[in-house]
Design a protein around this motif. Structure first.
Motif, mmCIF file in Angstrom:
data_model
loop_
_atom_site.group_PDB
_atom_site.id
_atom_site.type_symbol
_atom_site.label_atom_id
_atom_site.label_comp_id
_atom_site.label_asym_id
_atom_site.label_seq_id
_atom_site.Cartn_x
_atom_site.Cartn_y
_atom_site.Cartn_z
ATOM 1 N N LEU A 1 62.788 52.699 20.894
ATOM 2 C CA LEU A 1 62.677 51.497 20.766
ATOM 3 C C LEU A 1 61.996 51.180 19.419
ATOM 4 O O LEU A 1 60.817 51.841 18.796
ATOM 5 C CB LEU A 1 61.826 50.693 21.833
ATOM 6 C CG LEU A 1 61.456 49.165 21.687
ATOM 7 C CD1 LEU A 1 62.890 48.389 22.118
ATOM 8 C CD2 LEU A 1 60.822 48.833 22.864
ATOM 9 N N THR B 1 59.989 45.494 28.416
ATOM 10 C CA THR B 1 60.875 46.056 27.669
ATOM 11 C C THR B 1 60.787 47.424 26.989
ATOM 12 O O THR B 1 61.537 48.351 27.238
ATOM 13 C CB THR B 1 61.107 45.116 26.515
ATOM 14 O OG1 THR B 1 61.364 43.867 26.623
ATOM 15 C CG2 THR B 1 62.208 45.621 25.477
ATOM 16 N N THR B 2 59.358 47.627 27.163
ATOM 17 C CA THR B 2 58.967 48.880 26.363
ATOM 18 C C THR B 2 59.444 50.163 27.487
ATOM 19 O O THR B 2 59.994 51.176 27.426
ATOM 20 C CB THR B 2 57.615 49.297 26.310
ATOM 21 O OG1 THR B 2 57.440 48.162 25.143
ATOM 22 C CG2 THR B 2 57.185 50.511 25.571
ATOM 23 N N HIS C 1 60.343 48.072 16.620
ATOM 24 C CA HIS C 1 59.866 46.754 16.642
ATOM 25 C C HIS C 1 60.149 46.167 15.193
ATOM 26 O O HIS C 1 59.795 46.897 14.151
ATOM 27 C CB HIS C 1 58.519 46.654 16.961
ATOM 28 C CG HIS C 1 58.106 47.239 18.199
ATOM 29 N ND1 HIS C 1 58.404 46.742 19.420
ATOM 30 C CD2 HIS C 1 57.505 48.452 18.587
ATOM 31 C CE1 HIS C 1 58.137 47.527 20.272
ATOM 32 N NE2 HIS C 1 57.684 48.555 19.829
ATOM 33 N N LYS C 2 60.818 44.962 15.127
ATOM 34 C CA LYS C 2 61.030 44.159 13.752
ATOM 35 C C LYS C 2 59.440 43.542 13.457
ATOM 36 O O LYS C 2 58.790 43.167 14.291
ATOM 37 C CB LYS C 2 61.931 43.043 14.004
ATOM 38 C CG LYS C 2 63.373 43.579 14.547
ATOM 39 C CD LYS C 2 64.243 42.420 14.631
ATOM 40 C CE LYS C 2 65.623 42.860 15.301
ATOM 41 N NZ LYS C 2 66.365 41.700 15.462
ATOM 42 N N ASP D 1 70.522 45.625 18.170
ATOM 43 C CA ASP D 1 69.533 44.689 18.285
ATOM 44 C C ASP D 1 69.639 44.544 19.939
ATOM 45 O O ASP D 1 70.452 44.628 20.873
ATOM 46 C CB ASP D 1 70.161 43.389 17.726
ATOM 47 C CG ASP D 1 69.028 42.475 17.773
ATOM 48 O OD1 ASP D 1 67.748 42.656 17.976
ATOM 49 O OD2 ASP D 1 69.079 41.402 17.292
ATOM 50 N N THR E 1 63.790 45.081 18.216
ATOM 51 C CA THR E 1 63.509 44.162 18.977
ATOM 52 C C THR E 1 62.346 43.338 18.295
ATOM 53 O O THR E 1 61.694 43.862 17.503
ATOM 54 C CB THR E 1 62.890 44.624 20.614
ATOM 55 O OG1 THR E 1 62.556 43.282 21.123
ATOM 56 C CG2 THR E 1 61.768 45.424 20.324
ATOM 57 N N GLY E 2 62.386 42.169 18.283
ATOM 58 C CA GLY E 2 61.301 41.224 17.591
ATOM 59 C C GLY E 2 60.186 40.997 18.473
ATOM 60 O O GLY E 2 59.153 40.708 18.054
ATOM 61 N N SER E 3 60.401 41.231 19.665
ATOM 62 C CA SER E 3 59.113 41.117 20.716
ATOM 63 C C SER E 3 59.010 42.474 21.723
ATOM 64 O O SER E 3 60.236 43.290 21.804
ATOM 65 C CB SER E 3 59.231 40.060 21.640
ATOM 66 O OG SER E 3 60.538 40.057 22.416
ATOM 67 N N ALA E 4 58.053 43.022 22.115
ATOM 68 C CA ALA E 4 58.059 44.055 22.856
ATOM 69 C C ALA E 4 57.091 43.937 23.998
ATOM 70 O O ALA E 4 56.081 44.563 24.055
ATOM 71 C CB ALA E 4 57.850 45.180 21.964
#
Length: 123
Positions: free
Chosen positions: A102, A91-92, A104-105, A56, A84-87
């Motif tokens: 990566l 972050t990317t 995404h949730k 995570d 990740t829950g946000s991107a």
């Protein structure tokens, strides 16, 4: 000739998600271990060889990027999949620079399997 199943380490502080990922990966035929936080995951990685690590991004203590750096200090070739829950774009971009995959949730089952299959093939 039978080959041993690929070994995957799941590191996530959310018990329900950790259990779900472990169960799904086991159903795909992988041998899976899990850890509840980054420090425990890095310690487990030092004890055992894994083809891929799924971690995570946001966890107490060590975040996913710190976990990736710590395990790559042990094995620079290990494949890391970051959840990740946000991107945000940062972050990317950071994931690309760190050489991690990566996801995404919420994670689509097909995307998880494809990422783990690719990681194991590259190992």
């Amino acid at each position: 000739m039978t080959t041993a199943p690929h070994r995957i380490l799941v590191i996530d502080d959310e018990a329900a998600l950790r259990s779900l990922l472990t169960d799904m990966l086991s159903a795909f035929g992988y041998e899976v271990d899990a850890a509840a936080d980054g420090a425990a995951g890095v310690a487990r990685f030092r004890e055992q060889r894994y083809e891929a690590v799924i971690t995570d991004l946001l966890m107490p203590g060590m975040n996913g990027f710190q976990v990736a750096a710590a395990i790559r200090a042990v094995d620079p070739d290990v494949q890391v999949i970051l959840l990740t829950g946000s991107a945000p774009a940062l972050t990317t971009a950071r994931a690309r620079e760190a050489g991690v995959t990566l996801l995404h949730k919420p994670i689509a089952l097909a995307d998880l399997k494809a990422a783990v299959d690719a990681a194991c093939a590259a190992a």
